[in-house]
Design an enzyme around this catalytic site. Structure first.
Site, mmCIF file in Angstrom:
data_model
loop_
_atom_site.group_PDB
_atom_site.id
_atom_site.type_symbol
_atom_site.label_atom_id
_atom_site.label_comp_id
_atom_site.label_asym_id
_atom_site.label_seq_id
_atom_site.Cartn_x
_atom_site.Cartn_y
_atom_site.Cartn_z
ATOM 1 N N HIS A 126 1.635 4.526 -2.837
ATOM 2 C CA HIS A 126 1.785 5.982 -2.688
ATOM 3 C C HIS A 126 3.135 6.445 -3.257
ATOM 4 C CE1 HIS A 126 -1.747 6.472 -0.252
ATOM 5 N NE2 HIS A 126 -1.288 5.757 0.757
ATOM 6 N N ASP A 132 -5.795 8.377 4.122
ATOM 7 C CA ASP A 132 -5.735 8.775 2.718
ATOM 8 C C ASP A 132 -7.016 9.497 2.296
ATOM 9 O OD1 ASP A 132 -3.265 7.544 2.519
ATOM 10 O OD2 ASP A 132 -4.166 5.615 2.019
ATOM 11 N N HIS A 187 0.841 -1.203 0.000
ATOM 12 C CA HIS A 187 0.000 0.000 0.000
ATOM 13 C C HIS A 187 0.883 1.263 0.000
ATOM 14 C CE1 HIS A 187 -3.415 2.497 1.805
ATOM 15 N NE2 HIS A 187 -2.364 3.230 2.095
ATOM 16 N N GLU A 188 1.887 1.267 0.896
ATOM 17 C CA GLU A 188 2.774 2.436 0.978
ATOM 18 C C GLU A 188 3.586 2.593 -0.305
ATOM 19 O OE1 GLU A 188 2.379 4.621 3.205
ATOM 20 O OE2 GLU A 188 1.066 3.401 4.447
HETATM 21 ZN ZN LIG Z 1 -2.233 5.206 2.529
#
Ligand SMILES: [Zn+2]
Length: 319
Positions: free
Chosen positions: A62, A161, A58-59
């Site tokens: 980004h 987020d 997930h990171e």
């Molecule tokens: Zn996030």
């Protein structure tokens, strides 16, 4: 981040593990061990590692989206409460912020979709077989946790987020500071709701409410500063009345200066006004523990200081 160790370097991004994460892992292993012995402990730890693998991806979502807009991410740190990708700066363009904010949850959508598809295929093959294999149960749980991660991250409040998504959407039509102000207000209202519901339902919600409240406050303060300093040069944000120390100042001179002023850093300046270095409060205190007060202060000053010129724009220098 303090108390974290580097475990890998992937695509030029350092992956760090906070030491509390290891404690958390040990705690999970131990609790499961008490419930069901070594097998349960192993399953608990493997599941947690798989879950944090998803958080890490997930990171990276980004970070790689940010890279697409020329923003570097020096490191990603895993904590028991989740992952933190430290982006070098936030984009000014709302479209870019929107894409970077959505890229993380999108990764979990993809993971959940792949897992559900794979499980569906498997179940068709094994319809008559045993459905309670532990591996299958774990994958099903991982899929549902990924859906949970998407929903949780899309709560429209900073530091989630969803808060950035909301701000970016608002910023498409409104000035950035106004958009942040509204998004922070929505976040704080939500934190109030979470806090009240948490009192009656789940105490975990109170903790989340607390994080959201702080996140909203921090984001609003940052946006306000950005607004005030827009277009201003460094010189306008610089303190000018500094107590200085001469090159021959001793440690006890520095200690006295610390007590007499509210300064924490003292420039050491020679006769011609040239800054030789900076002596900080920590340097003085550490030095006094090891050396006599008459020792020369300049031995302990920092010399490797970044220098900025007075006319550079503040918003470029600040990060
Ligand atoms: Zn996030």
């Amino acid at each position: 981040m303090k108390w974290s160790i580097k475990i890998a370097r992937i695509a030029g991004i350092e992956v760090r593990l906070h030491l509390t994460f290891l404690l958390f892992l040990a705690w999970i292993g131990f609790s499961y061990y008490q419930l069901g012995g070594a097998t349960a402990a192993t399953r608990g730890v493997v599941f947690l590692l798989a879950l944090f693998g998803c958080v890490l991806l997930h990171e990276f979502g980004h970070a790689l989206a940010a890279r697409g807009f020329g923003i570097r991410t020096p490191d990603i740190t895993l904590l028991p409460i989740g992952g933190v990708a430290r982006l070098q700066r936030m984009p000014d363009n709302p479209w870019q912020e929107l894409i970077i904010a959505l890229a993380g949850p999108l990764v979990n959508v993809v993971i959940a979709a792949v897992l559900i598809f794979a499980l569906g295929q498997h179940l068709q093959w094994e319809r008559l077989g045993g459905l309670n294999q532990p591996g299958i149960a774990m994958l099903a749980k991982l899929a549902s946790v990924n859906i949970g991660l998407v929903l949780f991250n899309l709560i429209p409040a900073f530091p989630m987020d969803g808060g950035r998504v909301l701000r970016a959407l608002l910023a498409l039509a409104l000035p950035y500071s106004r958009a942040t102000h509204i998004a922070a207000g929505v976040g704080q209202a939500l934190s109030l709701v979470f806090g009240i519901v948490g009192l009656f339902a789940n105490p975990m919600l109170i903790l989340i409410a607390f994080f959201i409240f702080l996140g909203a406050q921090q984001e609003a303060a940052l946006a306000q500063m950005k607004d005030i300093t827009l277009g201003a040069p460094v010189s306008e944000a610089t303190g000018t009345h500094w107590m200085r120390l001469p090159p021959h100042a001793r440690l006890d001179d520095a200690a006295e200066a610390l007590l007499r002023t509210s300064q924490d850093e003292f420039p050491v300046v020679d006769d011609s006004g040239r800054v030789l270095g900076v002596l900080t409060r920590d340097d003085v205190v550490t030095a006094l523990n090891r050396r006599r007060p008459s020792a020369p202060g300049r031995e302990f000053m920092r010399r490797d200081l970044p220098v900025v010129s007075a006319h550079e724009p503040f918003e470029e220098v600040f990060p």
